[in-house]
Design an enzyme around this catalytic site. Sequence first.
Site, PDB file in Angstrom:
ATOM      1  N   CYS A 185       0.846  -1.201   0.000  1.00  0.00           N
ATOM      2  CA  CYS A 185       0.000   0.000   0.000  1.00  0.00           C
ATOM      3  C   CYS A 185       0.880   1.249   0.000  1.00  0.00           C
ATOM      4  O   CYS A 185       1.940   1.262   0.637  1.00  0.00           O
ATOM      5  CB  CYS A 185      -0.907   0.031   1.225  1.00  0.00           C
ATOM      6  SG  CYS A 185      -2.170  -1.265   1.258  1.00  0.00           S
ATOM      7  N   GLN A 223     -10.187 -10.554 -12.133  1.00  0.00           N
ATOM      8  CA  GLN A 223     -10.334  -9.245 -11.501  1.00  0.00           C
ATOM      9  C   GLN A 223     -10.101  -9.379  -9.995  1.00  0.00           C
ATOM     10  O   GLN A 223     -10.435 -10.386  -9.388  1.00  0.00           O
ATOM     11  CB  GLN A 223     -11.714  -8.666 -11.779  1.00  0.00           C
ATOM     12  CG  GLN A 223     -11.980  -8.355 -13.238  1.00  0.00           C
ATOM     13  CD  GLN A 223     -11.123  -7.217 -13.783  1.00  0.00           C
ATOM     14  OE1 GLN A 223     -10.622  -6.392 -13.038  1.00  0.00           O
ATOM     15  NE2 GLN A 223     -10.971  -7.173 -15.102  1.00  0.00           N
ATOM     16  N   PHE A 228      -9.374  -9.763 -26.019  1.00  0.00           N
ATOM     17  CA  PHE A 228      -8.584  -9.989 -24.797  1.00  0.00           C
ATOM     18  C   PHE A 228      -9.535 -10.533 -23.725  1.00  0.00           C
ATOM     19  O   PHE A 228      -9.610 -10.037 -22.604  1.00  0.00           O
ATOM     20  CB  PHE A 228      -7.901  -8.708 -24.314  1.00  0.00           C
ATOM     21  CG  PHE A 228      -7.064  -8.021 -25.359  1.00  0.00           C
ATOM     22  CD1 PHE A 228      -5.742  -8.396 -25.576  1.00  0.00           C
ATOM     23  CD2 PHE A 228      -7.594  -7.002 -26.132  1.00  0.00           C
ATOM     24  CE1 PHE A 228      -4.970  -7.758 -26.535  1.00  0.00           C
ATOM     25  CE2 PHE A 228      -6.834  -6.354 -27.095  1.00  0.00           C
ATOM     26  CZ  PHE A 228      -5.511  -6.738 -27.298  1.00  0.00           C
ATOM     27  N   CYS A 257      -6.340  -0.914 -17.498  1.00  0.00           N
ATOM     28  CA  CYS A 257      -5.672  -0.825 -16.197  1.00  0.00           C
ATOM     29  C   CYS A 257      -4.493   0.133 -16.251  1.00  0.00           C
ATOM     30  O   CYS A 257      -3.653   0.142 -15.349  1.00  0.00           O
ATOM     31  CB  CYS A 257      -5.212  -2.210 -15.732  1.00  0.00           C
ATOM     32  SG  CYS A 257      -4.056  -3.024 -16.855  1.00  0.00           S
TER      33      CYS A 257
END
Length: 406
Positions: A69, A243, A270, A364
Amino acid sequence: MNYEIERLSLHADGVARGPDGTVHVAMALPGEVVEGDVVDGRIAQPKIIIPSPERVKAPCPHYRSCGGCVMQHASEGFTAAWKMDVVRQALIARGLAVPEMTIATSPLQSRRRATFSGRRTKKGTLVGFHARASDTVVEIPNCLILRRELLSIVSMLHEATALAGSRKGEIAFAVTLSEAGLEIAASGGKDPDPAQFETLSGLARQYDLARLSWNAEVIAARRPAIQQFGKAQVVPPPGAFLQATHHGEAALVAFAKAAVGSALHVADLFAGCGTFALPLAEQAEVHAVEGSAAMTDALDQGWRQAQGLHRVTTETRDLFRRPLLPDELAKFDAVVIDPPRAGAQAQVAEIAASGLPRLVHVSCNPVTFARDAETLLDAGFTLEKLLVVDQFRFSAHVELAALFTR
């Protein structure tokens, strides 16, 4: 010397001006004044002299050591606005108009897949994530991001690391939560000998894994590692892309289904194992194209065993080298593309040259998305809608879905 943070980089470092050029500052926010030692243009451990009103106390006890993070020191509102602004600035940099955006943020403890690192040490084993900008492995027993099921398997990963790990290298454990329980796809360790194979198979039984593979060899397949895509159940190959959260997937799929509208013939490029293709088949015939034969086989099997879906056809094809051409695209009323981070430059060029009226672009990487968007807009498309999806809480990662029409 004090430094004032002007903005955040794409990696969420604070960016300031120094006497010798740009300085990147870890865990800093715009408007803050910091001080610290600059090493190779970066302050890794800044002292905050004047904090931002958006600064909050990091909720996770591992935050300063774990590199998973990078945004826990910022308020949720700031993080959401910043991620939308990353997309906005990528479009502006190309001179493109920015439509209204919304954001869908996945809740805490919702990540259903993660890759743990395992390493042997003099005293035993370490299993966790890498420290920030380091190859040091940090244990994360109280991680706030992962589903509890993923953390429950860490003791098994320690045992597997002790069995087949090395002090010179790492094992990567890709852990995924399926409908049938956890599956693990390990890579990087030693190839197990017959005795180790049996021990690993025993661990799969002991920890009730659905499936365990090691360096692409299946050790144990105790139950089908099913993923639910709409009305279909699919068993992806070990380690296949998925995902990151159910919440994020649902937001992206709902956007795609609404965006294709009344289209009767849709291409999903894709396509992976059918994240979009199979839910879309509830309302249209779908042709799914993917570079991996194992993934298209899994998608096809999922469709054949499902009830109440329109026809789904599959094609194994490298869309980077052999994109669908305009005459092939003419068969479809709408196309959905979900390329990797490199984007879909070759395929987008063919879409731009075609007469396709409707495109849903899932991405993304806002930078390559903006590049592809410029090609589409130059060809007469309009960017109508844009959804930002934050499946990777507290990270710099940004996903999005966009609707282009003409």
